[in-house]
Design a protein around this motif. Structure first.
Motif, PDB file in Angstrom:
ATOM      1  N   GLY A  72     -84.317 -28.344   8.635  1.00 39.14           N
ATOM      2  CA  GLY A  72     -83.487 -27.307   8.030  1.00 39.14           C
ATOM      3  C   GLY A  72     -82.392 -26.764   8.917  1.00 39.14           C
ATOM      4  O   GLY A  72     -81.676 -25.847   8.506  1.00 39.14           O
ATOM      5  N   TYR A  73     -82.273 -27.295  10.140  1.00 41.64           N
ATOM      6  CA  TYR A  73     -81.261 -26.798  11.064  1.00 41.64           C
ATOM      7  C   TYR A  73     -80.275 -27.921  11.411  1.00 41.64           C
ATOM      8  O   TYR A  73     -80.683 -29.002  11.838  1.00 41.64           O
ATOM      9  N   TRP A  92     -80.047 -32.143  13.536  1.00 39.30           N
ATOM     10  CA  TRP A  92     -79.387 -33.377  13.088  1.00 39.30           C
ATOM     11  C   TRP A  92     -78.362 -33.833  14.120  1.00 39.30           C
ATOM     12  O   TRP A  92     -78.289 -35.019  14.457  1.00 39.30           O
ATOM     13  N   THR A  93     -77.597 -32.880  14.636  1.00 44.44           N
ATOM     14  CA  THR A  93     -76.595 -33.211  15.653  1.00 44.44           C
ATOM     15  C   THR A  93     -77.270 -33.754  16.914  1.00 44.44           C
ATOM     16  O   THR A  93     -76.806 -34.737  17.506  1.00 44.44           O
ATOM     17  N   ALA A  94     -78.368 -33.120  17.302  1.00 45.17           N
ATOM     18  CA  ALA A  94     -79.095 -33.558  18.497  1.00 45.17           C
ATOM     19  C   ALA A  94     -79.642 -34.971  18.321  1.00 45.17           C
ATOM     20  O   ALA A  94     -79.621 -35.788  19.259  1.00 45.17           O
ATOM     21  N   THR A 123     -73.334 -38.135   8.840  1.00 44.50           N
ATOM     22  CA  THR A 123     -72.824 -38.207   7.460  1.00 44.50           C
ATOM     23  C   THR A 123     -73.835 -37.617   6.474  1.00 44.50           C
ATOM     24  O   THR A 123     -73.479 -36.906   5.526  1.00 44.50           O
ATOM     25  N   LYS A 124     -75.109 -37.911   6.721  1.00 37.73           N
ATOM     26  CA  LYS A 124     -76.168 -37.441   5.819  1.00 37.73           C
ATOM     27  C   LYS A 124     -76.220 -35.913   5.777  1.00 37.73           C
ATOM     28  O   LYS A 124     -76.272 -35.313   4.691  1.00 37.73           O
ATOM     29  N   ILE A 125     -76.158 -35.273   6.955  1.00 41.59           N
ATOM     30  CA  ILE A 125     -76.244 -33.805   6.958  1.00 41.59           C
ATOM     31  C   ILE A 125     -74.956 -33.192   6.406  1.00 41.59           C
ATOM     32  O   ILE A 125     -74.975 -32.147   5.752  1.00 41.59           O
ATOM     33  N   GLU A 126     -73.807 -33.854   6.641  1.00 47.19           N
ATOM     34  CA  GLU A 126     -72.547 -33.358   6.068  1.00 47.19           C
ATOM     35  C   GLU A 126     -72.604 -33.349   4.547  1.00 47.19           C
ATOM     36  O   GLU A 126     -72.190 -32.385   3.897  1.00 47.19           O
TER      37      GLU A 126
END
Length: 620
Positions: A147-148, A152-154, A173-176
């Protein structure tokens, strides 16, 4: 810390341990220690209590006792995930990152239900550059806390560091796609940085076509217009679309016409680098008309025009004379890169000398003093110290209150080899402007080169924060990590004790008088004192570099939260080259030389002692 699941009828030791863990989490270390000590008194093999006692002892300042309890605990129950976790916490506290990572991973492997350990393990794996395991750890933590966006970036960063570029791009891309419909104004910066980071990864993978497509697709979401333009121009050049790239580089020049790199890249896009000098010269003449107050379009032609080209002398004359007329102190520094070509150097020398002679009758004070200042630096560069000294003395007679003249005068005297006099001249410059930190630092450096360490520290202390009981600013210099002062003082102490060693060597060994013996003893004491001070200063620099390395630990999580992945990657690259920086290499060389001298002296002493023993044991 999460206690393991216990049966309803748990023994008293386990109940005490669980209570001690709660007290440890709330930083009530003394109360927690009483409970674990009560457990150990009843059951000396209670591994969890032993491990927790080790951690508590460290936090309470009993650091010498801490490690033995940790070692004992892991030797008794190496498969106990609580013991492993506590061992990991202990080794992290003492900055032993490899051991800490090893035990936190063991805690996870042995079934710990505390998934937050994965976050701490990931930070440690980043610190020790264990990128292979970092990817798995970040992926596991992402599945635990999806949820953060930071997670995802890490994960994408971990995949990127393993050169798994496609996976990293897919993760971003998925989190975007998930959060795009829900973006708020506060998320604009983070979204922009993540789009640019995704582009950074595709670029590093070498897929410039896709990188350009993504960049143009995300244009509306990217707020960093400078990076957007730089990336786009770069991709266009790499894809052979030079005309479009040249238009963007012209936009960048409008934003910052003093950036030399933009001129070079514009030439790359236009393909002028390989064209005749006249063609390139026309380009820069046109750019100089567009940006009349910028230095690069006037200077760059001097770098590629040959010294015998008709336009070189004319352009060099225009450039140098305009700066001397305006009294630009950095004229010589600006023109110095051309001195690598001896023919260009001669042309510039001729230009300045002729200009100086022509201007002499006008007696313009600005032109006179800065021309002499330039010529003094010019002849210093040529190592014609006498001529340089004549010019700077003439300039000082003309303007005795100009600080820059004293700095060059001190440099000339330094090249003569008179460090004592050079430091005195630099100090005169400092006294002309006591509020100038730069000249204060230059004076400190010259005093250290003259082996006047105490005077140098007093000088630099004028700009340090002094405690009430502080004699000088030495403590503050260590706290502020002023490495150049520390290493200069270490080298000064080294020179001082070498001088004492020379004096000791010159003493007559046949003089048995009390005065000679006292002098010898005093010299030996001074050698030991200054050698110790040299070692102390060298080690202080090394300690500062260890702090630089340790300080990056906080950024492994901070940069994820603050959405600065590109800067984070660059920081890692910088940290990986940390110990190849000139000042660190210089420190290691100096420290090694002192230790090598100590080793050689010890070897000589051993040989002498062995020789004396042989003489004593041999029959008379």
């Amino acid at each position: 810390m999460v206690a393991r699941n216990n049966p309803i009828l748990a023994n008293k030791e386990d109940a005490n341990f669980r209570e001690a863990l709660k007290l440890f989490d709330s930083k009530q270390y003394k109360k927690a220690l009483k409970l674990v000590e009560a457990n150990i008194k009843k059951n000396s093999s209670h591994a969890e209590s032993l491990a927790l006692k080790g951690v508590l002892n460290h936090h309470l300042g009993h650091k010498a006792e801490a490690k033995q309890f940790i070692t004992k605990a892991v030797s008794k129950e190496p498969g106990n995930y609580l013991v492993d976790h506590l061992a990991g916490i202990y080794f992290r506290t003492i900055d032993d990152y490899p051991e800490a990572a090893k035990w936190l991973k063991a805690s996870i492997d042995n079934g710990s239900p505390n998934r937050a350990i994965l976050r701490d393990l990931a930070l440690l794996q980043s610190q020790i550059r264990d990128y292979k395991n970092l990817r798995d750890t970040r992926q596991a933590y992402l599945e635990f806390q999806p949820g953060y966006r930071a997670n995802w970036t890490a994960t994408a960063i971990a995949q990127h560091l393993n050169k798994d570029y496609n996976a990293a791009v897919n993760t971003l891309t998925k989190i975007e796609d998930i959060i795009k419909p829900h973006l708020t104004e506060a998320d604009v910066y983070e979204q922009s940085e993540c789009c640019l980071y995704k582009n950074y990864i595709v670029n590093e993978a070498g897929n410039y076509t896709k990188a350009l497509e993504l960049l143009e697709k995300d244009e509306k979401e990217i707020t960093d217009r400078l990076s957007f333009l730089e990336y786009k121009a770069k991709y266009l050049v790499l894809l052979g679309q030079n005309e479009e790239a040249s238009l963007i580089y012209r936009q960048l020049l409008q934003r910052n016409p003093d950036n030399v790199d933009y001129y070079t890249l514009l030439e790359t896009a236009l393909g002028t680098s390989s064209k005749p000098f006249e063609y390139r010269l026309k380009l820069y003449e046109k750019l100089a008309r567009f940006y009349p107050r910028s230095d690069p379009p006037k200077f760059i032609p001097l770098t590629f025009l040959p010294s015998d080209h008709p336009s070189f002398e004319q352009k060099a004359k225009e450039y140098v004379e305009s700066q001397l007329k305006r009294g630009v102190p950095s004229t010589f520094v600006n023109i110095k890169p051309l001195y690598k070509n001896i023919e260009k150097l001669k042309v510039i020398e001729k230009i300045v000398l002729e200009f100086f002679k022509l201007q002499a009758p006008s007696l313009n004070p600005t032109i006179t003093v800065w021309s002499k200042y330039f010529l003094a630096q010019h002849y210093l560069y040529l190592n014609d110290l006498v001529t340089a000294n004549d010019y700077i003395d003439s300039a000082l007679d003309h303007s005795p209150t100009l600080v820059e003249l004293y700095i060059v005068k001190a440099r000339i005297i330094k090249h003569f080899g008179d460090y004592e006099k050079a430091s005195q001249i630099m100090n005169e410059a400092r006294e002309l402007d006591l509020q100038d930190r730069f000249i204060n630092s230059k004076t400190t450096k010259y005093l250290l080169r003259a082996n006047k360490v105490n005077e140098a520290i007093d000088c630099i202390s004028l700009f340090t924060k002094l405690d009430d009981d502080a004699v000088n600013g030495c403590k503050d210099l260590h706290l502020m990590q002023v490495n150049w002062v520390l290493i200069e003082s270490a080298e000064a102490y080294t020179r001082i004790y070498h001088e004492y060693e020379k004096q000791l060597k010159d003493l007559s060994p046949e003089d048995p008088s009390e005065e000679a013996l006292a002098a010898e003893q005093e010299l030996k004491e001074n050698i030991d004192i200054f050698k110790g001070l040299a070692l102390k200063r060298y080690h202080a620099v090394i300690d500062n570099f260890k702090i630089f390395f340790d300080d990056q630990f906080d950024f492994h999580s901070y940069c994820m939260r603050r959405a600065t992945p590109r800067d984070y990657i660059e920081t890692l690259k910088w940290e990986d080259k940390l110990h190849s920086t000139p000042i660190y290499v210089r420190t290691i060389k100096g420290l090694s030389s002192v230790y090598w001298e100590i080793y050689e002296q010890q070897q000589k002493q051993k040989e002498l002692d062995a020789s004396n023993e042989d003489k004593e044991s041999s029959p008379s």
